[in-house]
Scaffold this motif. Structure first.
Motif, short mmCIF file in Angstrom:
data_model
loop_
_atom_site.label_atom_id
_atom_site.label_comp_id
_atom_site.label_asym_id
_atom_site.label_seq_id
_atom_site.Cartn_x
_atom_site.Cartn_y
_atom_site.Cartn_z
N SER A 58 11.69 11.06 5.65
CA SER A 58 10.78 10.95 4.52
C SER A 58 9.35 10.97 5.03
O SER A 58 8.97 10.22 5.91
CB SER A 58 11.11 9.71 3.70
OG SER A 58 10.40 8.61 4.12
N LYS A 79 6.65 5.47 0.69
CA LYS A 79 7.89 5.89 1.37
C LYS A 79 8.75 4.68 1.76
O LYS A 79 9.93 4.62 1.44
CB LYS A 79 7.56 6.70 2.64
CG LYS A 79 6.77 7.96 2.38
CD LYS A 79 6.40 8.66 3.65
CE LYS A 79 5.43 7.89 4.54
NZ LYS A 79 4.10 7.67 3.93
N THR A 80 8.10 3.75 2.45
CA THR A 80 8.85 2.59 2.93
C THR A 80 9.43 1.80 1.76
O THR A 80 10.59 1.37 1.78
CB THR A 80 7.94 1.68 3.78
OG1 THR A 80 7.40 2.48 4.83
CG2 THR A 80 8.69 0.51 4.37
N VAL A 139 12.51 3.57 0.47
CA VAL A 139 13.66 3.43 1.36
C VAL A 139 14.25 2.03 1.27
O VAL A 139 15.46 1.83 1.20
CB VAL A 139 13.27 3.78 2.82
CG1 VAL A 139 14.42 3.49 3.76
CG2 VAL A 139 12.86 5.24 2.92
N THR A 141 3.47 1.72 7.91
CA THR A 141 4.40 2.01 9.00
C THR A 141 3.62 2.67 10.15
O THR A 141 3.01 3.70 9.97
CB THR A 141 5.50 2.97 8.49
OG1 THR A 141 6.01 2.44 7.27
CG2 THR A 141 6.61 3.14 9.50
N ASP A 172 12.02 6.93 8.04
CA ASP A 172 10.80 6.73 7.26
C ASP A 172 9.64 6.75 8.26
O ASP A 172 9.50 5.85 9.08
CB ASP A 172 10.92 5.38 6.54
CG ASP A 172 9.59 4.86 6.05
OD1 ASP A 172 8.69 5.69 5.81
OD2 ASP A 172 9.44 3.63 5.92
#
Ligand SMILES: Nc1nc2c(ncn2[C@@H]2O[C@H](COP(=O)(O)OP(=O)(O)OP(=O)(O)O)[C@@H](O)[C@H]2O)c(=O)[nH]1
Ligand SMILES: [Mg+2]
Length: 320
Positions: free
Chosen positions: A183, A191-192, A195, A209, A228
């Protein structure tokens, strides 16, 4: 340049940490499955049991690391009766790139299923299946195999007992765990959060991240590895390290961040030019739909101009 190198080092460190965590998890699972086994043997390193006298610190470390051995599952299954009745290894399906002209052989291990349902699998074990067993068990299994061979044919082959190490070769296998879906997206796009949500985890405390996170999701017999990857500008040049063996690409857009949509389009266009991703499916998630003023799926699709590559465009409200 130095800054880039430092950064690269830190990313690699994160990768190694991630891999260690994965290894530890495997080890924990193996331990749980093998908990009934007498583990006196494993407290001493293999080298000392094979007759070496120069036991040193490195050996101590090795012993503490609790090695696991990968053995052909059929072979293990055969010995299991006499070695450790109800105790089993972890069944893995191993895929290798053996046919390639590469200088190293990479084995991909896919865990087949949990031990609870193993019994059903016993009949249809393919030659590619292996079991992961603890060192102590491996030695006992090996000894059992050799003993039974010896008594069958009334001939001495080899025996792994104290001081006898002939014909036991160390084998080092380089392993790689293939990513399934990656991703990507600009930083702060969610994104995180997405997920974590998919995995049913808490999303109340989220931080940017700085390398990547791997999540493995298992559904029935399917396993999906989601990578991710951090989206900050300084990290984007490392995205290319994650293109290999990607089956699917999820591009997450912050639909409320209108100022950065051009940037978002440019980065996505760059990704789509990438040869290694040409076979991957693309899913675009128009996230943060709950924020007032967020663009709709259709508006995002128009701006990104990637309709022909979109399999489905979904609004992901990671927060909701
Ligand atoms: N309102 C709203 N906020 C969201 C949504 N999804 C994520 N967020 C918030 O957006 C911020 C960034 O989310 P992350 O998941 O860290 O974003 P990321 O894409 O992983 O960012 P990087 O790791 O820096 O690339 C966090 O404060 C999340 O709580 C959403 O659907 N709605
Ligand atoms: Mg993130």
């Amino acid at each position: 340049m130095q800054q880039a190198e430092d950064y690269f080092d830190s990313v690699m460190e994160t990768a190694v940490d991630e891999f260690r965590r994965f290894e530890e998890e495997m080890e924990r699972e193996a331990k749980a499955e093998l908990s009934g086994v007498d583990d006196i043997a494993e407290k001493r390193p293999l080298s000392s049991r094979l007759g070496r006298n120069d036991y040193d610190e490195t050996d101590k470390e090795e012993a503490n690391r609790q090695k696991l051995y990968l053995v052909p599952y059929r072979w293990w299954k055969e010995a299991q009766r006499s070695v450790a009745d109800e105790i089993v290894g972890i069944l893995y399906n191993v895929l290798s790139n053996y046919d390639n002209a590469d200088s190293e052989i990479v084995l991909d291990l896919r865990k087949e299923e949990s031990s609870g349902t193993r019994v059903k699998m016993d009949e249809g074990v393919s030659s590619r299946e292996y079991a992961l067993v603890k060192e102590a068990l491996w030695l006992r299994t090996l000894k059992w195999h050799n003993d039974s061979k010896t008594s069958e044919e009334n001939e001495r082959y080899y025996c792994v007992a104290e001081g006898q190490s002939q014909e036991v070769f160390p084998l080092q296998i380089r392993l790689s765990f293939s990513p399934g879906t990656n991703s990507f997206g600009l930083d702060n796009s969610g994104k995180t959060t997405i997920v974590l949500k998919i995995n049913g985890e808490d999303t109340s405390v989220i931080s940017p991240t700085l390398g990547f996170n791997i999540k493995t999701i298992t559904y029935q017999k399917y396993t999906l590895n989601i990578w991710d990857v951090g989206g900050q500008r300084t990290i984007r040049s490392y995205w290319r390290n994650y293109f290999e063996q990607t089956d699917g690409l999820v591009w997450v857009v912050d639909s409320s961040d209108l100022r950065r949509l051009d940037d978002c389009k440019m980065e996505l266009d760059n990704l789509l030019k990438e040869e290694r991703l040409s076979g991957a499916s693309l899913l675009i998630l128009a996230n943060k739909q709950d924020i007032k003023g967020a663009l709709t799926q259709a508006e995002i699709a128009k701006i990104l101009k990637v309709r022909q590559r979109i399999q489905s465009l979904q609004a992901g409200k990671a927060k909701a």
